[in-house]
Design a protein around this motif. Structure first.
Motif, PDB file in Angstrom:
ATOM      1  N   HIS A  97      -1.017   7.571  -4.160  1.00  0.00           N
ATOM      2  CA  HIS A  97      -0.465   7.081  -5.431  1.00  0.00           C
ATOM      3  C   HIS A  97       1.046   7.350  -5.452  1.00  0.00           C
ATOM      4  CE1 HIS A  97      -1.178   6.514 -10.011  1.00  0.00           C
ATOM      5  NE2 HIS A  97      -0.016   6.019  -9.637  1.00  0.00           N
ATOM      6  N   ASN A  98       1.812   6.282  -5.648  1.00  0.00           N
ATOM      7  CA  ASN A  98       3.264   6.371  -5.766  1.00  0.00           C
ATOM      8  C   ASN A  98       3.687   5.921  -7.147  1.00  0.00           C
ATOM      9  OD1 ASN A  98       3.736   7.059  -3.033  1.00  0.00           O
ATOM     10  ND2 ASN A  98       3.715   4.915  -2.433  1.00  0.00           N
ATOM     11  N   VAL A  99       4.777   6.488  -7.631  1.00  0.00           N
ATOM     12  CA  VAL A  99       5.434   5.976  -8.832  1.00  0.00           C
ATOM     13  C   VAL A  99       6.662   5.217  -8.349  1.00  0.00           C
ATOM     14  CG1 VAL A  99       6.631   6.570 -10.959  1.00  0.00           C
ATOM     15  CG2 VAL A  99       4.600   7.854 -10.284  1.00  0.00           C
ATOM     16  N   VAL A 148      24.718  -2.760  -9.822  1.00  0.00           N
ATOM     17  CA  VAL A 148      25.557  -3.937  -9.593  1.00  0.00           C
ATOM     18  C   VAL A 148      25.089  -4.708  -8.359  1.00  0.00           C
ATOM     19  CG1 VAL A 148      27.600  -3.052 -10.763  1.00  0.00           C
ATOM     20  CG2 VAL A 148      27.279  -2.570  -8.349  1.00  0.00           C
ATOM     21  N   ASN A 149      24.365  -4.026  -7.465  1.00  0.00           N
ATOM     22  CA  ASN A 149      23.824  -4.659  -6.260  1.00  0.00           C
ATOM     23  C   ASN A 149      22.416  -5.214  -6.484  1.00  0.00           C
ATOM     24  OD1 ASN A 149      26.118  -4.018  -4.740  1.00  0.00           O
ATOM     25  ND2 ASN A 149      25.330  -1.961  -4.355  1.00  0.00           N
ATOM     26  N   GLY A 150      21.946  -5.198  -7.727  1.00  0.00           N
ATOM     27  CA  GLY A 150      20.606  -5.703  -8.023  1.00  0.00           C
ATOM     28  C   GLY A 150      19.613  -4.572  -8.206  1.00  0.00           C
ATOM     29  N   LEU A 151      18.355  -4.925  -8.183  1.00  0.00           N
ATOM     30  CA  LEU A 151      17.271  -3.972  -8.395  1.00  0.00           C
ATOM     31  C   LEU A 151      17.101  -3.074  -7.172  1.00  0.00           C
ATOM     32  CD1 LEU A 151      14.784  -3.035 -10.090  1.00  0.00           C
ATOM     33  CD2 LEU A 151      13.487  -4.780  -8.869  1.00  0.00           C
ATOM     34  N   GLN A 152      17.121  -1.779  -7.396  1.00  0.00           N
ATOM     35  CA  GLN A 152      16.866  -0.789  -6.352  1.00  0.00           C
ATOM     36  C   GLN A 152      15.579  -0.067  -6.730  1.00  0.00           C
ATOM     37  OE1 GLN A 152      19.094  -0.264  -3.646  1.00  0.00           O
ATOM     38  NE2 GLN A 152      20.055  -2.092  -4.473  1.00  0.00           N
ATOM     39  N   GLU A 153      14.633   0.028  -5.792  1.00  0.00           N
ATOM     40  CA  GLU A 153      13.381   0.717  -6.061  1.00  0.00           C
ATOM     41  C   GLU A 153      13.224   1.918  -5.144  1.00  0.00           C
ATOM     42  OE1 GLU A 153      10.403  -2.648  -7.782  1.00  0.00           O
ATOM     43  OE2 GLU A 153      10.222  -2.155  -5.666  1.00  0.00           O
ATOM     44  N   HIS A 154      12.699   2.983  -5.728  1.00  0.00           N
ATOM     45  CA  HIS A 154      12.438   4.202  -4.978  1.00  0.00           C
ATOM     46  C   HIS A 154      11.026   4.644  -5.306  1.00  0.00           C
ATOM     47  CE1 HIS A 154      16.697   4.444  -4.024  1.00  0.00           C
ATOM     48  NE2 HIS A 154      16.904   4.108  -5.269  1.00  0.00           N
ATOM     49  N   ARG A 155      10.264   4.976  -4.280  1.00  0.00           N
ATOM     50  CA  ARG A 155       8.891   5.416  -4.472  1.00  0.00           C
ATOM     51  C   ARG A 155       8.817   6.930  -4.414  1.00  0.00           C
ATOM     52  NH1 ARG A 155       8.791   0.370  -3.349  1.00  0.00           N
ATOM     53  NH2 ARG A 155       6.988  -0.948  -3.843  1.00  0.00           N
ATOM     54  N   GLN A 156       8.181   7.498  -5.420  1.00  0.00           N
ATOM     55  CA  GLN A 156       7.982   8.933  -5.505  1.00  0.00           C
ATOM     56  C   GLN A 156       6.483   9.196  -5.364  1.00  0.00           C
ATOM     57  OE1 GLN A 156       9.242  10.486  -9.250  1.00  0.00           O
ATOM     58  NE2 GLN A 156       8.498  12.535  -8.842  1.00  0.00           N
ATOM     59  N   ILE A 157       6.119  10.049  -4.442  1.00  0.00           N
ATOM     60  CA  ILE A 157       4.696  10.345  -4.213  1.00  0.00           C
ATOM     61  C   ILE A 157       4.156  11.124  -5.403  1.00  0.00           C
ATOM     62  CG2 ILE A 157       3.042  11.559  -2.751  1.00  0.00           C
ATOM     63  CD1 ILE A 157       5.017  11.078  -0.411  1.00  0.00           C
ATOM     64  N   LYS A 158       3.062  10.615  -5.969  1.00  0.00           N
ATOM     65  CA  LYS A 158       2.409  11.271  -7.107  1.00  0.00           C
ATOM     66  C   LYS A 158       1.171  12.040  -6.651  1.00  0.00           C
ATOM     67  CE  LYS A 158       0.596  10.311 -11.702  1.00  0.00           C
ATOM     68  NZ  LYS A 158       0.318   9.284 -12.699  1.00  0.00           N
ATOM     69  N   LEU A 202      -6.724  11.421   4.786  1.00  0.00           N
ATOM     70  CA  LEU A 202      -7.170  10.090   5.187  1.00  0.00           C
ATOM     71  C   LEU A 202      -7.357  10.025   6.691  1.00  0.00           C
ATOM     72  CD1 LEU A 202      -4.724   7.953   3.023  1.00  0.00           C
ATOM     73  CD2 LEU A 202      -7.061   8.645   2.447  1.00  0.00           C
ATOM     74  N   THR A 203      -8.303   9.205   7.115  1.00  0.00           N
ATOM     75  CA  THR A 203      -8.513   9.005   8.545  1.00  0.00           C
ATOM     76  C   THR A 203      -7.518   7.962   9.062  1.00  0.00           C
ATOM     77  OG1 THR A 203     -10.081   8.370  10.261  1.00  0.00           O
ATOM     78  CG2 THR A 203     -10.352   7.304   8.140  1.00  0.00           C
ATOM     79  N   ILE A 204      -6.953   8.233  10.226  1.00  0.00           N
ATOM     80  CA  ILE A 204      -5.975   7.298  10.801  1.00  0.00           C
ATOM     81  C   ILE A 204      -6.412   6.825  12.177  1.00  0.00           C
ATOM     82  CG2 ILE A 204      -4.005   8.133   9.470  1.00  0.00           C
ATOM     83  CD1 ILE A 204      -3.220   9.792  11.962  1.00  0.00           C
ATOM     84  N   ARG A 205      -7.704   6.899  12.449  1.00  0.00           N
ATOM     85  CA  ARG A 205      -8.189   6.523  13.776  1.00  0.00           C
ATOM     86  C   ARG A 205      -8.267   5.027  13.945  1.00  0.00           C
ATOM     87  NH1 ARG A 205     -11.783  11.470  13.020  1.00  0.00           N
ATOM     88  NH2 ARG A 205     -10.495  13.067  13.992  1.00  0.00           N
ATOM     89  N   LYS A 206      -9.293   4.374  13.435  1.00  0.00           N
ATOM     90  CA  LYS A 206      -9.459   2.936  13.611  1.00  0.00           C
ATOM     91  C   LYS A 206      -8.810   2.177  12.452  1.00  0.00           C
ATOM     92  CE  LYS A 206     -12.803  -0.642  14.406  1.00  0.00           C
ATOM     93  NZ  LYS A 206     -14.146  -1.078  14.557  1.00  0.00           N
ATOM     94  N   CYS A 207      -8.213   1.036  12.754  1.00  0.00           N
ATOM     95  CA  CYS A 207      -7.519   0.195  11.777  1.00  0.00           C
ATOM     96  C   CYS A 207      -8.431  -0.103  10.572  1.00  0.00           C
ATOM     97  CB  CYS A 207      -7.098  -1.111  12.455  1.00  0.00           C
ATOM     98  SG  CYS A 207      -6.339  -2.314  11.358  1.00  0.00           S
ATOM     99  N   HIS A 208      -7.944   0.198   9.377  1.00  0.00           N
ATOM    100  CA  HIS A 208      -8.700  -0.061   8.153  1.00  0.00           C
ATOM    101  C   HIS A 208      -7.778  -0.012   6.938  1.00  0.00           C
ATOM    102  CE1 HIS A 208      -8.461   4.309   8.154  1.00  0.00           C
ATOM    103  NE2 HIS A 208      -8.791   4.296   6.874  1.00  0.00           N
ATOM    104  N   ARG A 209      -8.274  -0.481   5.807  1.00  0.00           N
ATOM    105  CA  ARG A 209      -7.519  -0.456   4.554  1.00  0.00           C
ATOM    106  C   ARG A 209      -7.879   0.797   3.773  1.00  0.00           C
ATOM    107  NH1 ARG A 209      -7.421  -1.357  -0.943  1.00  0.00           N
ATOM    108  NH2 ARG A 209      -5.794  -2.739  -1.719  1.00  0.00           N
ATOM    109  N   GLU A 210      -6.853   1.424   3.234  1.00  0.00           N
ATOM    110  CA  GLU A 210      -7.040   2.557   2.334  1.00  0.00           C
ATOM    111  C   GLU A 210      -6.362   2.220   1.008  1.00  0.00           C
ATOM    112  OE1 GLU A 210      -8.560   5.485   2.299  1.00  0.00           O
ATOM    113  OE2 GLU A 210      -9.145   5.748   4.404  1.00  0.00           O
ATOM    114  N   ARG A 211      -6.818   2.853  -0.014  1.00  0.00           N
ATOM    115  CA  ARG A 211      -6.245   2.697  -1.344  1.00  0.00           C
ATOM    116  C   ARG A 211      -4.821   3.264  -1.366  1.00  0.00           C
ATOM    117  NH1 ARG A 211      -6.710   6.552  -5.933  1.00  0.00           N
ATOM    118  NH2 ARG A 211      -7.685   7.961  -4.467  1.00  0.00           N
TER     119      ARG A 211
END
Length: 101
Positions: free
Chosen positions: A12-14, A21-31, A36-45
């Motif tokens: 979950h990120n905020v 002046v350069n437009g919209l800047q976004e920064h993600r903060q970990i909430k 999580l498993t990182i072995r076989k390719c899959h989708r995580e929330r």
């Protein structure tokens, strides 16, 4: 640390938006993180909160692809974008539908 934990990764990120002046800047903060498993390719929330603390606050599971494939990279397909209301009008958010080799 949990048993059989591959890696503790954000679930979950905020998304903090700053209009410059350069437009919209976004920064993600970990909430929040989880093991999580990182072995076989899959989708995580991966939930993201947009415009927190405002009447435009929206939480969307945008997803994340984790893991590897034998001879290629972990690929993704997207759903049609979700339209949300923002202080500057509408905005499209892209969501990962599935991950595959």
């Amino acid at each position: 640390i949990k048993e059989n934990c591959d890696k503790c990764l954000p679930i979950h990120n905020v998304v903090n938006s700053l209009f410059t002046v350069n437009g919209l800047q976004e920064h993600r903060q970990i909430k929040a993180c989880d093991c999580l498993t990182i072995r076989k390719c899959h989708r995580e929330r991966l939930e993201e909160t947009y415009y927190p603390g405002t009447s435009f606050e929206t939480i969307i599971d945008v997803g994340q692809c984790l893991g590897t494939c034998d001879n290629t990279i972990c690929k993704r397909t997207l759903t049609p974008p979700i339209k949300i209301k923002t202080p500057m009008g509408s905005r499209l958010i892209y969501v990962i539908d599935k991950c595959y080799c």
